[in-house]
Scaffold this active site. Structure first.
Site, PDB file in Angstrom:
ATOM      1  N   PRO A  86       0.812  -1.222   0.000  1.00 20.51           N
ATOM      2  CA  PRO A  86       0.000   0.000   0.000  1.00 20.51           C
ATOM      3  C   PRO A  86       0.846   1.273   0.000  1.00 20.51           C
ATOM      4  CG  PRO A  86      -0.564  -1.427   1.879  1.00 20.51           C
ATOM      5  CD  PRO A  86       0.529  -2.112   1.131  1.00 20.51           C
ATOM      6  N   GLU A 113       0.340  -8.181   8.478  1.00 21.03           N
ATOM      7  CA  GLU A 113       0.498  -6.777   8.870  1.00 21.03           C
ATOM      8  C   GLU A 113       1.711  -6.088   8.275  1.00 21.03           C
ATOM      9  OE1 GLU A 113      -0.428  -9.162  10.976  1.00 21.03           O
ATOM     10  OE2 GLU A 113      -2.233  -8.457  11.996  1.00 21.03           O
ATOM     11  N   ARG A 150      -3.453  -7.937 -21.152  1.00 17.16           N
ATOM     12  CA  ARG A 150      -4.347  -7.500 -22.236  1.00 17.16           C
ATOM     13  C   ARG A 150      -3.628  -6.625 -23.263  1.00 17.16           C
ATOM     14  NH1 ARG A 150      -6.348  -2.427 -21.778  1.00 17.16           N
ATOM     15  NH2 ARG A 150      -8.290  -2.755 -22.891  1.00 17.16           N
ATOM     16  N   ASP A 164      -8.815   2.934 -25.157  1.00 16.19           N
ATOM     17  CA  ASP A 164      -8.957   2.775 -23.713  1.00 16.19           C
ATOM     18  C   ASP A 164      -9.073   4.112 -23.012  1.00 16.19           C
ATOM     19  OD1 ASP A 164      -8.724   0.047 -23.723  1.00 16.19           O
ATOM     20  OD2 ASP A 164      -6.584   0.020 -23.238  1.00 16.19           O
TER      21      ASP A 164
HETATM   22 CL1  6GU Z   1      -0.461  -3.403  -3.316  1.00 15.77          CL
HETATM   23  N1  6GU Z   1      -1.484  -4.084  -1.003  1.00 15.77           N
HETATM   24  C1  6GU Z   1      -2.370  -3.953   0.001  1.00 15.77           C
HETATM   25  N2  6GU Z   1      -2.285  -4.791   1.052  1.00 15.77           N
HETATM   26  N3  6GU Z   1      -3.319  -3.031   0.026  1.00 15.77           N
HETATM   27  C2  6GU Z   1      -3.369  -2.222  -1.034  1.00 15.77           C
HETATM   28  C3  6GU Z   1      -2.494  -2.300  -2.121  1.00 15.77           C
HETATM   29  C4  6GU Z   1      -1.536  -3.247  -2.057  1.00 15.77           C
HETATM   30  N4  6GU Z   1      -2.809  -1.348  -3.004  1.00 15.77           N
HETATM   31  C5  6GU Z   1      -3.850  -0.715  -2.488  1.00 15.77           C
HETATM   32  N5  6GU Z   1      -4.187  -1.218  -1.305  1.00 15.77           N
END
Ligand code: 6GU
Length: 221
Positions: A86, A113, A150, A164
């Site tokens: 994230p 975690e 794709r 697209d």
């Molecule tokens: Cl790559 N991993 C996680 N755990 N949550 C996310 C993400 C990745 N991208 C957005 N939220």
């Protein structure tokens, strides 16, 4: 192209890679996708892949050793290594184009975690798919694979990529099919006119206005 995915949950990918366009791309040898359970690479006698964080805190942290060993068994000079996290950079269509040119992509899915910080040193790119938290990198990695596969030559009609959303920084224009009137909602007359210049103008105007109201940030570029 070859894609290797490192995960603790290889079964999560079954449905996604066995349907529709990705399935066909695999069958037609446009892409080879391999799933690796990095638990198979642990040195630990009890097959442990995570442990408590140094310094304390909640949760378990993925250990570096199984991931390093798994990546090292797969990588060559052609490999591009991505970590799903994230706190990575936000994924964009332009990155899908760049990735579609690579010979070999290795994707590491984090879970639980967190993961040992030293895993980042293995990677060429850290990617997030948006500002929200998921339980792991599996679903995000499916989004990366889908968006890249794709674009590979011969997977879908190339005209489709040119139209697209996000190409030329515009969202898609509206499309309709039969019937001409559905529950009182009509197809715009211009689309039935046969006048291709007018149709192109209509589509550009609709795409522009939609982008302006929903995603003004795209127009600023
Ligand atoms: Cl790559 N991993 C996680 N755990 N949550 C996310 C993400 C990745 N991208 C957005 N939220």
């Amino acid at each position: 192209m070859k894609i290797d995915i490192l995960t603790l949950f290889p079964n999560m990918f079954d449905g996604v890679f066995s349907e529709s366009i990705i399935k066909r791309a695999i069958q037609n040898n446009k892409v080879e996708i391999n799933l690796h359970d990095f638990r198979d690479f642990t040195d630990d006698p009890h097959n442990k892949v995570d442990d408590t964080p140094y310094g304390g805190g909640a949760g378990m942290v993925l250990m570096a050793q199984p991931i390093y060993d798994c990546v090292e068994s797969l990588k060559s000079d052609d490999s591009f290594i991505i970590l799903m996290t994230p706190d990575g950079v936000s994924y964009k269509q332009s990155m899908a184009y760049d990735l579609s040119k690579k010979k070999h992509i290795i994707i590491i899915c984090g879970h639980y975690e967190g993961f040992d910080e030293r895993i980042r040193n293995l990677c060429d790119l850290e990617v997030s798919i948006g500002d929200y938290v998921l339980t792991g990198g599996e679903i995000p990695s499916m989004a990366i694979v889908d968006s890249v596969v794709r674009l590979l030559p011969g997977v879908i009609n190339e005209q489709s990529h040119m139209e697209d959303s996000f190409n030329n920084s515009l969202l898609d224009y509206p499309t309709y099919t039969k019937p001409r009137v559905f529950r009182g909602m009509e197809v715009p007359d211009v689309l039935l006119s046969g006048d291709h210049k007018k149709i192109d103008e209509y589509r550009y105007r609709e795409a522009f206005n939609k982008t302006k109201s929903r995603r003004p940030d795209l127009l600023e570029k």
